[in-house]
Motif scaffolding. Structure first.
Motif, PDB file in Angstrom:
ATOM      1  N   GLN A 131      11.006  45.666  38.274  1.00  0.00           N
ATOM      2  CA  GLN A 131      12.258  45.007  37.895  1.00  0.00           C
ATOM      3  C   GLN A 131      12.023  43.525  37.590  1.00  0.00           C
TER       4      GLN A 131
ATOM      5  N   GLN B  76       9.071  49.229  42.714  1.00  0.00           N
ATOM      6  CA  GLN B  76      10.272  49.097  41.895  1.00  0.00           C
ATOM      7  C   GLN B  76      10.679  47.638  41.778  1.00  0.00           C
ATOM      8  N   LEU B  77      10.581  46.893  42.880  1.00  0.00           N
ATOM      9  CA  LEU B  77      10.885  45.460  42.842  1.00  0.00           C
ATOM     10  C   LEU B  77       9.969  44.756  41.850  1.00  0.00           C
ATOM     11  N   HIS B  78       8.697  45.080  41.895  1.00  0.00           N
ATOM     12  CA  HIS B  78       7.719  44.492  40.979  1.00  0.00           C
ATOM     13  C   HIS B  78       8.074  44.793  39.529  1.00  0.00           C
TER      14      HIS B  78
ATOM     15  N   VAL C 242      11.582  37.851  41.419  1.00  0.00           N
ATOM     16  CA  VAL C 242      11.488  38.593  42.680  1.00  0.00           C
ATOM     17  C   VAL C 242      12.488  38.037  43.690  1.00  0.00           C
TER      18      VAL C 242
ATOM     19  N   ARG D 129      16.554  45.320  49.375  1.00  0.00           N
ATOM     20  CA  ARG D 129      15.097  45.305  49.189  1.00  0.00           C
ATOM     21  C   ARG D 129      14.658  46.687  48.720  1.00  0.00           C
ATOM     22  N   PRO D 130      14.443  46.851  47.409  1.00  0.00           N
ATOM     23  CA  PRO D 130      14.040  48.168  46.901  1.00  0.00           C
ATOM     24  C   PRO D 130      12.589  48.470  47.269  1.00  0.00           C
TER      25      PRO D 130
ATOM     26  N   LEU E 158       8.815  48.438  46.898  1.00  0.00           N
ATOM     27  CA  LEU E 158       8.127  47.252  46.395  1.00  0.00           C
ATOM     28  C   LEU E 158       7.613  47.433  44.975  1.00  0.00           C
TER      29      LEU E 158
ATOM     30  N   LEU F  36      16.149  38.876  42.785  1.00  0.00           N
ATOM     31  CA  LEU F  36      16.476  40.269  43.091  1.00  0.00           C
ATOM     32  C   LEU F  36      16.698  40.474  44.585  1.00  0.00           C
ATOM     33  N   LEU F  37      15.898  39.814  45.401  1.00  0.00           N
ATOM     34  CA  LEU F  37      16.031  39.974  46.845  1.00  0.00           C
ATOM     35  C   LEU F  37      17.253  39.248  47.397  1.00  0.00           C
TER      36      LEU F  37
END
Length: 458
Positions: free
Chosen positions: A190, A186-188, A172, A181-182, A184, A175-176
């Motif tokens: 990825q 999608q972030l999870h 996480v 910041r996509p 959330l 990625l950030l």
């Protein structure tokens, strides 16, 4: 409006450590605050291997009452206390025998976040659980309250003499660090994709994955599920696609109350929709409120009526009275909110009788409304009445509901300014504390000490 970010990494010192939690903090700290929070500016609070649960509570409470969005990143390990079997975030001095006193109860997170406006709070977790807690979570997955978006994973204990790495949280943070910041979810997803191929995840080992709207599901080889929890094996993921995982079959997830034997019903209902909350900040907390003897009480979720269900509080299924009360409090119509709750309490009394959970629920709502209106005396009196009613109904002094009521009363008592009223309420609180000492040592001594000081005041 600026946001708030709370970075919390905690794990025990010594052989009880399951995960190197603090190792992820430098990576998170390298991310711009605006990217961590999703706002133009943000205040970032970092807690690395804290020692005292009260210190964590102080920082969490400050973050929860700050205006604007709140994002939490929590890394560490979960353990159960031996008395009540509740998950705790282990801190630096935590051992299996001292979880109840040296670890941070996870339900404190839910309690402190429950009054925040829906959609304003996101929590990312990367947690490892010891064997006992891991089995416990099979039937009672981790939550952070109905108004909080919870993302992340809970992993089983690593092999003996091995300290795991927080690979999900590191993914996480990585990625950030790109500055983007996509969404959330999608972030999870990825982050899960990045960790699926790492050796530290030990291929073939189950993880409990958490994401809003999806419910918890087991990733990897299915762990022996709790009764009523089944999984459906999905095909292998296509190259470059997010990992395909077993999901719970519809209607069979581990939600709802346990049966008398501790098992879950085979057709448990799906998670309830977000409960209307009262988005009003509580009164400022003074130094006496943060005494060692005081703690926030376990969470209480206001019951709502789901479509197709019979109403649980004597109201029409088409109208949730909590929404009316929330709107009244938001507009400053505290008297009207209390009157609404009082009417519902009277209806529940007529329908279910004194001492019923329906009646006690509305009494607790009135206690919260008094707190939100800045009337600690009335709030304290009401919480004392709730505690007495639960004890009279035969509930044990160490149950969550009884401890919660007494702890709330203790909290509000510390805010009563009038010495005469404080002495009166303190005497009743002391009588209750003799049978309900609560989780923190010295609660009764604290009441007695404060009463002695009040005796010297006119």
């Amino acid at each position: 409006m600026p946001g708030t970010v709370l970075l919390l990494a905690a794990s025990p010192v010594g052989k009880g450590c399951l995960v190197d939690a603090a190792s992820v903090l430098p990576v998170l700290a390298a991310v711009a605050p605006s990217v961590l929070s999703g706002t133009e500016t943000a205040n970032v609070v970092e807690l690395a291997d804290p020692l005292d649960p009260q210190a964590v509570l102080t920082r969490l409470r400050a973050a929860a009452t700050a205006p604007g969005p709140l994002t939490m990143f929590v890394t560490g390990q979960l353990q159960l206390d031996r008395r009540q079997r509740l998950p705790h975030l282990a801190l630096a001095r935590t051992t299996p025998a001292t979880v109840r006193y040296t670890a941070f109860p996870w339900h404190w997170v839910t309690e402190e976040l429950r009054l925040r406006p829906p959609g304003s709070t996101s929590v990312f977790v990367d947690l490892h659980a010891d064997a006992d807690t891991w089995t416990h979570l099979a039937a009672r997955p981790l939550t952070a309250g109905p108004a909080t978006a919870l993302y992340g994973r809970v992993a089983p204990p690593p092999p003996r003499r091995t300290v795991a790495q927080p690979t999900y949280m590191r993914a996480v943070a990585t990625l950030l660090r790109s500055g983007h910041r996509p969404d959330l979810l999608q972030l999870h997803e990825q982050a899960l994709t990045r960790t699926s191929g790492e050796e530290s995840t030990r291929p073939g080992v189950t993880e409990l994955v958490l994401a809003p709207g999806q419910g918890p599901f087991w990733a990897g080889r299915p762990w022996p599920p709790a009764p009523g929890f089944t999984t459906v094996t999905a095909p292998p993921p296509a190259p470059g696609a997010p990992p395909s995982v077993p999901f719970p079959s519809p209607g069979a997830g581990p939600y709802g109350p346990s049966a008398a034997d501790g098992s879950l019903p085979p057709t448990a209902p799906p998670p309830e929709p977000p409960v209307p909350v009262l988005p009003v900040e509580p009164p400022a907390v003074g130094p006496t409120v943060l005494a060692e003897s005081q703690r926030p009480a376990p969470p209480r979720q206001m019951p709502v009526t789901l479509p197709g269900q019979a109403p649980r509080n004597g109201t029409s299924p088409s109208v949730d009275p909590h929404e009316e009360i929330t709107a009244a409090v938001r507009d400053g119509r505290h008297g009207e909110a209390v009157a609404l709750a009082g009417r519902r309490e009277a209806e529940a009394l007529s329908a279910f009788g004194p001492g019923s959970e329906q009646v006690l629920h509305w009494t607790e709502v009135r206690a919260d409304l008094a707190m939100l209106a800045g009337d600690p005396e009335r709030s304290c009196r009401t919480w004392l009445a709730v505690a007495a009613a639960r004890l009279d109904a035969g509930q044990a002094p160490d149950t969550l509901e009884v401890e919660s009521a007494v702890d709330h009363a203790h909290h509000q008592w510390g805010l009563v300014d009038d010495p005469a009223r404080a002495r009166e309420l303190g005497s009743e609180l002391a009588r209750l504390r003799r049978s309900v000492p609560g989780r923190r040592e010295g609660a009764l001594d604290h009441v007695r000490q404060q009463l002695r000081q009040l005796q010297t005041q006119p």
